[in-house]
Motif scaffolding. Structure first.
Motif, PDB file in Angstrom:
ATOM      1  N   THR A 114      26.520  40.361  72.707  1.00 13.80           N
ATOM      2  CA  THR A 114      25.328  41.212  72.803  1.00 13.80           C
ATOM      3  C   THR A 114      25.611  42.432  73.667  1.00 13.80           C
ATOM      4  O   THR A 114      25.260  43.558  73.299  1.00 13.80           O
ATOM      5  N   TYR A 120      15.644  32.719  78.658  1.00 13.26           N
ATOM      6  CA  TYR A 120      16.255  33.882  79.309  1.00 13.26           C
ATOM      7  C   TYR A 120      17.102  33.492  80.512  1.00 13.26           C
ATOM      8  O   TYR A 120      17.914  34.294  80.995  1.00 13.26           O
ATOM      9  N   PHE A 159      20.176  33.254  78.185  1.00 14.44           N
ATOM     10  CA  PHE A 159      20.423  34.404  77.318  1.00 14.44           C
ATOM     11  C   PHE A 159      20.011  35.689  78.025  1.00 14.44           C
ATOM     12  O   PHE A 159      18.823  35.969  78.205  1.00 14.44           O
ATOM     13  N   THR A 164      16.480  32.474  72.059  1.00 11.14           N
ATOM     14  CA  THR A 164      16.290  33.792  72.672  1.00 11.14           C
ATOM     15  C   THR A 164      15.355  33.701  73.866  1.00 11.14           C
ATOM     16  O   THR A 164      15.521  34.413  74.853  1.00 11.14           O
ATOM     17  N   THR A 207       8.914  36.262  71.938  1.00 10.31           N
ATOM     18  CA  THR A 207       9.897  35.191  71.859  1.00 10.31           C
ATOM     19  C   THR A 207       9.344  33.967  72.580  1.00 10.31           C
ATOM     20  O   THR A 207       8.779  34.084  73.666  1.00 10.31           O
ATOM     21  N   LYS A 232      13.551  41.466  73.168  1.00 10.36           N
ATOM     22  CA  LYS A 232      14.151  40.271  72.581  1.00 10.36           C
ATOM     23  C   LYS A 232      13.092  39.604  71.715  1.00 10.36           C
ATOM     24  O   LYS A 232      11.977  39.360  72.174  1.00 10.36           O
TER      25      LYS A 232
END
Length: 314
Positions: free
Chosen positions: A294, A89, A92, A86, A138, A80
């Protein structure tokens, strides 16, 4: 004689295969980007809402995938790459790495994708998988320049003068990379600089034998026109490099506040119960929708690549 004939025939087939791959990529410019070469007119006719939400497996993506396997990249690991949308986590993808999700009957077939990527995201012994691994490329506040700058690399994992992006790819050896930038870039960069850094990220990803999966970005309420322009740039990049595109912007347009947090629009909206992996009741929130599309994108790409995944029920 027969053996010699078979060897010659095999060499001919291999040469023809190499020629076909070369021919497929002949119109894709993989040379380093030049700052100042961006042409605004090249994106003006792109209508973001006309592009599909879910990607398709492109020819170049398949070539990159096969090259990545030859480079010993892990076919069951993805990275990622992005900013706070992003990096968070917990909302996401993280829920799918920790078993905290509900696909419902409608999306039950996505269980196979979750099981397929339930592997250590780095070296053997690393406990996190691709879903709940925070990643090294990220972070909150990242923009396209940050991820290429070694000053922002995690010293606990990364080598001297290694960028966050290079560090992530070296340690994870991913076959796919989810790339989404722009939320922070719109505040600091113009389209030409955003294009330059995005191309640099994409080329490093391709060079690593990792398939870039690009996302359009949610609207920044403070910069709606610039957000749209940046999404035009992202789509142009997907076209130039023949890469899979996930049109997140289109997927969340009809959600409340266009899928972003009303008070903190640099974040996607979070369900009131914080269950962003629940597809039975929380699909009016930005993080939940991004999670869904996703997983669907990965499912489409794996199917196109003819990767066998287990048909597992939750």
């Amino acid at each position: 004689v027969n053996r010699r004939y078979i060897i010659i025939l095999t060499l001919i087939v291999l040469l023809m295969s190499a020629w076909v791959v070369s021919a497929q990529d002949s119109d894709i410019d993989l040379s380093p980007p030049e700052l100042g070469s961006f042409d605004l007119a090249s994106v003006e006719d792109i209508v973001v809402e006309e592009y599909p939400i879910l990607p398709e497996l492109t020819e170049h993506a398949q070539v990159i995938y096969e090259a990545g396997l030859e480079m010993d990249n892990n076919p069951q690991v993805f990275s990622k790459v992005g900013d706070c949308m992003t990096a968070t986590y917990e909302y996401f993808l993280g829920p799918f790495g920790e078993g905290n999700y509900d696909l419902g009957d409608e999306y039950a077939e996505l269980e196979g994708v979750i099981s397929y990527f339930d592997e250590p995201a780095r070296a053997e012994g690393f406990e996190m998988n691709s879903f709940n691994n925070p990643g090294l490329a990220t972070a909150s506040g990242f923009n396209t320049a940050s991820v290429l700058d070694s000053i922002w690399a995690d010293p606990n994992w990364c080598e001297a003068n290694e960028s966050p992006l290079g560090c992530e790819y070296r340690l994870s050896q991913p076959i796919f990379s989810m790339i989404m930038f722009g939320t922070n870039d719109v505040m600091f960069f113009e389209a030409d600089l955003f294009d330059f850094y995005m191309r640099s990220i994409i080329l490093e990803t391709i060079d690593n034998g990792t398939v870039p999966i690009l996302y359009t970005i949610p609207t920044r309420p403070e910069f709606p026109e610039k957000t749209y322009l940046f999404n035009q740039v992202i789509i142009k990049l997907a076209e130039d490099y023949d890469l899979p595109l996930v049109n997140l912007w289109a997927a969340i347009q009809d959600l409340p506040f266009e899928g972003v947090d009303q008070l903190e629009p640099i974040h996607l909206s979070i369900p009131e119960d914080e269950q962003a992996g629940d597809f039975t009741s929380n699909l009016e929130y930005g993080y939940t929708v991004r999670n869904l599309i996703t997983l669907q994108a990965l499912d489409i790409l794996l199917e196109g690549l003819e990767v066998e995944i287990e048909d597992t029920e939750a």
